[in-house]
Structure formats: structure tokens, C-alpha cells
Scaffold this motif. Structure first.
Motif, PDB file in Angstrom:
ATOM      1  N   UNK A  33       0.794  -1.228   0.000  1.00  0.00           N
ATOM      2  CA  UNK A  33       0.000   0.000   0.000  1.00  0.00           C
ATOM      3  C   UNK A  33       0.827   1.279   0.000  1.00  0.00           C
ATOM      4  N   UNK A  34       2.096   1.198   0.381  1.00  0.00           N
ATOM      5  CA  UNK A  34       2.890   2.407   0.617  1.00  0.00           C
ATOM      6  C   UNK A  34       3.003   3.299  -0.612  1.00  0.00           C
ATOM      7  N   UNK A  35       3.469   2.748  -1.722  1.00  0.00           N
ATOM      8  CA  UNK A  35       3.703   3.573  -2.908  1.00  0.00           C
ATOM      9  C   UNK A  35       2.404   4.109  -3.509  1.00  0.00           C
ATOM     10  N   UNK A  36       1.368   3.274  -3.717  1.00  0.00           N
ATOM     11  CA  UNK A  36       0.118   3.834  -4.254  1.00  0.00           C
ATOM     12  C   UNK A  36      -0.477   4.937  -3.382  1.00  0.00           C
ATOM     13  N   UNK A  47      -9.320  17.806  -3.476  1.00  0.00           N
ATOM     14  CA  UNK A  47     -10.200  17.235  -2.455  1.00  0.00           C
ATOM     15  C   UNK A  47      -9.801  15.810  -2.126  1.00  0.00           C
ATOM     16  N   UNK A  48      -9.555  15.001  -3.155  1.00  0.00           N
ATOM     17  CA  UNK A  48      -9.142  13.618  -2.930  1.00  0.00           C
ATOM     18  C   UNK A  48      -7.802  13.562  -2.219  1.00  0.00           C
ATOM     19  N   UNK A  49      -6.874  14.415  -2.651  1.00  0.00           N
ATOM     20  CA  UNK A  49      -5.538  14.424  -2.060  1.00  0.00           C
ATOM     21  C   UNK A  49      -5.588  14.781  -0.576  1.00  0.00           C
ATOM     22  N   UNK A  50      -6.346  15.805  -0.229  1.00  0.00           N
ATOM     23  CA  UNK A  50      -6.410  16.245   1.165  1.00  0.00           C
ATOM     24  C   UNK A  50      -7.182  15.259   2.034  1.00  0.00           C
ATOM     25  N   UNK A  51      -8.233  14.695   1.473  1.00  0.00           N
ATOM     26  CA  UNK A  51      -9.009  13.710   2.231  1.00  0.00           C
ATOM     27  C   UNK A  51      -8.165  12.470   2.524  1.00  0.00           C
ATOM     28  N   UNK A  52      -7.471  11.978   1.514  1.00  0.00           N
ATOM     29  CA  UNK A  52      -6.645  10.792   1.706  1.00  0.00           C
ATOM     30  C   UNK A  52      -5.497  11.070   2.660  1.00  0.00           C
ATOM     31  N   UNK A  53      -4.879  12.233   2.538  1.00  0.00           N
ATOM     32  CA  UNK A  53      -3.789  12.594   3.443  1.00  0.00           C
ATOM     33  C   UNK A  53      -4.279  12.692   4.883  1.00  0.00           C
ATOM     34  N   UNK A  54      -5.479  13.225   5.075  1.00  0.00           N
ATOM     35  CA  UNK A  54      -6.061  13.325   6.426  1.00  0.00           C
ATOM     36  C   UNK A  54      -6.314  11.936   7.005  1.00  0.00           C
ATOM     37  N   UNK A  55      -6.892  11.043   6.212  1.00  0.00           N
ATOM     38  CA  UNK A  55      -7.203   9.706   6.697  1.00  0.00           C
ATOM     39  C   UNK A  55      -5.941   8.924   7.039  1.00  0.00           C
ATOM     40  N   UNK A  56      -4.892   9.096   6.234  1.00  0.00           N
ATOM     41  CA  UNK A  56      -3.629   8.401   6.499  1.00  0.00           C
ATOM     42  C   UNK A  56      -2.988   8.914   7.780  1.00  0.00           C
ATOM     43  N   UNK A  57      -3.073  10.230   7.996  1.00  0.00           N
ATOM     44  CA  UNK A  57      -2.426  10.853   9.161  1.00  0.00           C
ATOM     45  C   UNK A  57      -3.235  10.689  10.439  1.00  0.00           C
ATOM     46  N   UNK A  58      -4.512  10.357  10.325  1.00  0.00           N
ATOM     47  CA  UNK A  58      -5.421  10.312  11.478  1.00  0.00           C
ATOM     48  C   UNK A  58      -4.895   9.468  12.646  1.00  0.00           C
ATOM     49  N   UNK A 105      -2.094  -2.541  11.124  1.00  0.00           N
ATOM     50  CA  UNK A 105      -1.769  -1.974   9.806  1.00  0.00           C
ATOM     51  C   UNK A 105      -2.137  -0.495   9.747  1.00  0.00           C
ATOM     52  N   UNK A 106      -3.310  -0.166  10.248  1.00  0.00           N
ATOM     53  CA  UNK A 106      -3.768   1.223  10.231  1.00  0.00           C
ATOM     54  C   UNK A 106      -2.886   2.103  11.105  1.00  0.00           C
ATOM     55  N   UNK A 107      -2.472   1.584  12.256  1.00  0.00           N
ATOM     56  CA  UNK A 107      -1.637   2.363  13.169  1.00  0.00           C
ATOM     57  C   UNK A 107      -0.279   2.688  12.553  1.00  0.00           C
ATOM     58  N   UNK A 108       0.299   1.740  11.816  1.00  0.00           N
ATOM     59  CA  UNK A 108       1.619   1.949  11.232  1.00  0.00           C
ATOM     60  C   UNK A 108       1.608   2.633   9.892  1.00  0.00           C
ATOM     61  N   UNK A 109       0.437   2.765   9.274  1.00  0.00           N
ATOM     62  CA  UNK A 109       0.353   3.284   7.908  1.00  0.00           C
ATOM     63  C   UNK A 109       0.979   4.665   7.724  1.00  0.00           C
ATOM     64  N   UNK A 110       0.687   5.659   8.570  1.00  0.00           N
ATOM     65  CA  UNK A 110       1.294   6.981   8.336  1.00  0.00           C
ATOM     66  C   UNK A 110       2.807   6.975   8.427  1.00  0.00           C
ATOM     67  N   UNK A 111       3.372   6.125   9.281  1.00  0.00           N
ATOM     68  CA  UNK A 111       4.827   6.056   9.417  1.00  0.00           C
ATOM     69  C   UNK A 111       5.480   5.399   8.213  1.00  0.00           C
ATOM     70  N   UNK A 112       4.697   4.644   7.443  1.00  0.00           N
ATOM     71  CA  UNK A 112       5.213   4.028   6.222  1.00  0.00           C
ATOM     72  C   UNK A 112       5.054   4.970   5.038  1.00  0.00           C
TER      73      UNK A 112
END
Length: 229
Positions: A33-36, A47-58, A105-112
Motif C-alpha cells: 500500500x505504501x507507494x500507491x 479534495x481527494x488528495x487532502x481527504x486521503x492525506x487526512x485519513x492516512x495521518x489520522x 496496519x492502520x496504526x503503522x500506515x502513516x509512518x510508512x
């Protein structure tokens, strides 16, 4: 001396095996999932970029126990996500090992994703990718021959950071997995259980074990970040 004999108990043995399976699954899922996700959260419609970035950083900015409660409500038996999974795939994330893996997986996602995002934003990488396309390389060839080799250090560091976060995840796992003995109790949750029942020797042994693993992962991250590409 630390009570290493406590590591041989059935409860700890199960927790160790579940933690290893969870970390292995997270490593594979993070790598896929990291590269995509790094690409999609850096380009495309605003809108998509900011929404996805927010969800990843949450998971970094929202209390894990609160996020775990929200996931429990969403993926619960009456939640929309829970009904969808049950009707389409016949599975449930709540109080299951799949839920433990998803939470880790969700917890580590932003760090990846963040280190990969930074690596993909390197201007030199973009120039080389453009040169490869001018020379006739297709998207797949450009990715595997240019992009992936140049971001490998950032990707490796991100995967190791994600692994450390998955290893120590408690809040979301507690809510989504339920901390069921012999079913969803990871090593981190077993420390909580040991302290709750007054088994401080076992808690100390588990802290020592996790401390050693965390130190090794930290040294590996330092090695990836210090090496030149």
C-alpha cells in the motif's frame, strides 16, 4: 535478573505467535500500500488528495482508543462496514485476529507512507523518470528500474517504522480485537493483562523482550537512513 522463564507460559506463547503473524501480515500489507497511497495523497484532485492525506495521518493525531471505538462502531455487527463485510465476504473484523491485523496496519500506515511520500517528491527522481519515458520506457519499467531502486531506502525505513508501530499497538487493538485471551491478545496487550492481574514478573519479561526487538528495529532504521542511495 529478569524472569525470562515467564516467556514459556502458554499465554505468552500464544501472544508471541499472534504478534509475529500480525507483524508479518502488516509488513506485506504496508509494502503493497505504501507507494500507491503516497502517490495518490501527493497528486490528483485537491479534495481527494487532502481527504486521503487526512485519513492516512489520522492514527497519528487522534487518540488510538477513540479511533478504535469509532472502528468498533463502524465494523460492528450493526455498523455499515460490518454489514458490508459480512454480506460480501462473510467475515467480521470485530473480536477477530483479522481485526488485530487491520488495527496494527492502520496504526503503522502513516509512518510508512510519509517517508515514501518524501522520497517520491525528490526532484532528481522526477528528472530521471522523465528521461526514462523519453527513452521509451513504459510505466512498469520506469517504476521497477528507476523509481523503486531510488526510493528503496525511504521505503525500507518506512516499513521498519510501521513495524515498530504495529508491534506496540494497543488502543485500536483493544477496541477492535477485544483482548480475548487465547484469541486476540498480542504481546502488548498481554503486558496490560499481566499488570491487571498482578503478574509483574511476566510484564517485566515481556517489556524486556519488546525493548530488545524495538532496539534492533531502531538500529535498522538508523542504518537505512544513514546509508547513501
Amino acid at each position: 535478573m529478569f524472569p525470562l522463564d515467564e516467556l514459556g507460559s502458554p499465554e505468552v506463547s500464544f501472544s508471541l505467535k499472534l504478534t509475529l503473524r500480525t507483524c508479518a501480515a502488516c509488513l506485506v500489507l504496508h509494502a503493497a500500500a505504501a507507494v500507491p497511497l503516497a502517490r495518490w495523497s501527493s497528486s490528483g484532485p485537491a479534495l481527494l488528495r487532502r481527504t486521503l492525506s487526512f485519513l492516512i495521518t489520522l492514527p497519528l493525531v487522534f487518540p488510538p482508543i477513540a479511533l478504535g471505538f469509532m472502528l468498533l462502531m463502524f465494523f460492528g455487527y450493526e455498523g455499515p462496514g460490518g454489514r458490508l463485510l459480512r454480506e460480501t465476504a462473510g467475515v467480521s473484523l470485530v473480536f477477530s485476529q483479522a481485526g488485530i491485523i487491520f488495527a496494527a496496519w492502520l496504526a503503522g500506515l502513516p509512518l510508512v507512507v510519509k517517508p515514501v511520500q518524501a522520497a517520491l517528491g525528490d526532484p532528481e527522481l522526477e528528472r530521471l523518470r522523465q528521461a526514462a519515458r523519453v527513452c521509451g520506457a513504459g510505466p512498469a519499467a520506469t517504476f521497477f528500474l528507476i523509481t523503486l531502486p531510488l526510493i528503496r531506502r525511504g521505503l525500507a525505513a518506512g516499513l521498519l517504522l510501521g513495524l515498530t508501530r504495529a508491534l506496540g499497538e494497543v488502543g485500536m487493538s483493544l477496541m477492535l480485537g477485544g483482548n480475548i485471551a487465547g484469541r486476540t491478545n498480542t504481546l502488548s496487550l498481554e503486558i496490560f493483562n499481566s499488570v491487571s492481574t498482578g503478574e509483574y514478573r511476566r510484564a517485566a519479561a515481556l517489556c524486556l523482550l519488546l525493548g530488545i526487538v524495538s532496539l534492533l528495529l531502531y538500529l535498522a532504521v538508523e542504518f537505512c537512513q544513514s546509508k547513501k542511495s
